[in-house]
Write an enzyme that holds these catalytic residues in place. Sequence first.
Site, PDB file in Angstrom:
ATOM      1  N   TYR A   1       0.906  -1.224  -0.007  1.00 48.32           N
ATOM      2  CA  TYR A   1       0.052  -0.206   0.153  1.00 48.32           C
ATOM      3  C   TYR A   1       0.932   1.237   0.242  1.00 48.32           C
ATOM      4  O   TYR A   1       0.679   2.039  -0.734  1.00 48.32           O
ATOM      5  CB  TYR A   1      -1.027   0.245   1.120  1.00 48.32           C
ATOM      6  CG  TYR A   1      -1.733   1.261   1.472  1.00 48.32           C
ATOM      7  CD1 TYR A   1      -3.053   1.546   0.484  1.00 48.32           C
ATOM      8  CD2 TYR A   1      -1.435   2.304   2.161  1.00 48.32           C
ATOM      9  CE1 TYR A   1      -3.676   2.464   0.483  1.00 48.32           C
ATOM     10  CE2 TYR A   1      -2.057   3.288   2.156  1.00 48.32           C
ATOM     11  CZ  TYR A   1      -3.235   3.541   1.534  1.00 48.32           C
ATOM     12  OH  TYR A   1      -3.962   4.649   1.341  1.00 48.32           O
TER      13      TYR A   1
ATOM     14  N   ASP B   1     -10.773   9.291   5.227  1.00 49.28           N
ATOM     15  CA  ASP B   1      -9.275   9.840   5.107  1.00 49.28           C
ATOM     16  C   ASP B   1      -9.523  11.459   4.946  1.00 49.28           C
ATOM     17  O   ASP B   1      -9.836  11.935   3.611  1.00 49.28           O
ATOM     18  CB  ASP B   1      -8.382   9.308   4.113  1.00 49.28           C
ATOM     19  CG  ASP B   1      -7.146   9.889   4.135  1.00 49.28           C
ATOM     20  OD1 ASP B   1      -6.877  11.032   4.833  1.00 49.28           O
ATOM     21  OD2 ASP B   1      -5.976   9.177   3.546  1.00 49.28           O
TER      22      ASP B   1
ATOM     23  N   ASP C   1      -2.380   5.449   9.640  1.00 47.11           N
ATOM     24  CA  ASP C   1      -3.488   4.890   9.140  1.00 47.11           C
ATOM     25  C   ASP C   1      -3.842   3.675   9.981  1.00 47.11           C
ATOM     26  O   ASP C   1      -2.983   2.944  10.395  1.00 47.11           O
ATOM     27  CB  ASP C   1      -3.172   4.517   7.527  1.00 47.11           C
ATOM     28  CG  ASP C   1      -3.252   5.590   6.637  1.00 47.11           C
ATOM     29  OD1 ASP C   1      -3.203   6.769   6.905  1.00 47.11           O
ATOM     30  OD2 ASP C   1      -3.423   5.174   5.367  1.00 47.11           O
TER      31      ASP C   1
END
Lengths: 127, 127
Positions: B15, B39, B99
């Site tokens: 990612y 996000d 994240d």
Amino acid sequence: MAPSADVVRKTVDAYVEAVAHGTVDDILALYAEGATVEDPVGTEVRVTEESIREFYAVLEPLEQSAELLTCKIASNSAAFHFRLVSKFGENTFEVSPIDVMEFDDDGRITSMRAYWAPEDLVQTSGN
Amino acid sequence: MAPSADVVRKTVDAYVEAVAHGTVDDILALYAEGATVEDPVGTEVRVTEESIREFYAVLEPLEQSAELLTCKIASNSAAFHFRLVSKFGENTFEVSPIDVMEFDDDGRITSMRAYWAPEDLVQTSGN
């Protein structure tokens, strides 16, 4: 309305300090009523004050130090990386989880989820 | 059953690499069908593939580099801190979010939530 970033940051700082040096009461004072704790993520979620007290009671008698490494705040939430060093007799252990918290309007913690794995707990001195 | 930590870590590495250097298709290939993206946390959750594609399409043409700084894996989840450096013409911007992702049994991302605030996006060179 989400609490301000300053209010959230103050709670995070107080939490890291209380986990290292405070009493269970100091830590619980940062939590809102009805809060939940999942530490580490994937284990049973603690939903009662009694079970949250039981969780932190293990840390209270230990000689510890803690350091906030990174803290990211978004809306009513924070994700932060911190290092916790704990002495068990002559042995020193270190773990650096990433915790994710949500907060109420007054900056009290409504949920905590800690991301770490058993292999992240390392012995740094002792036998 | 939760995917193994190795499988989760492989997706996280892929990612970070794909966000910096890949195409939107490279990124989307890491997501499970029906995945959600928030996000930063506190903004509207993207629940369709179209809206997730739209989100990443902004990054695709940029000259970028990324570095994974910390990754903590717990059960079917990961929290990771990474640095993303992006060039817009002569200007360079940097952001280092945390994240949090959840994964399906095959290690595909089922949800992503990014913790960062606008003030975490800093200009590191340019005018």
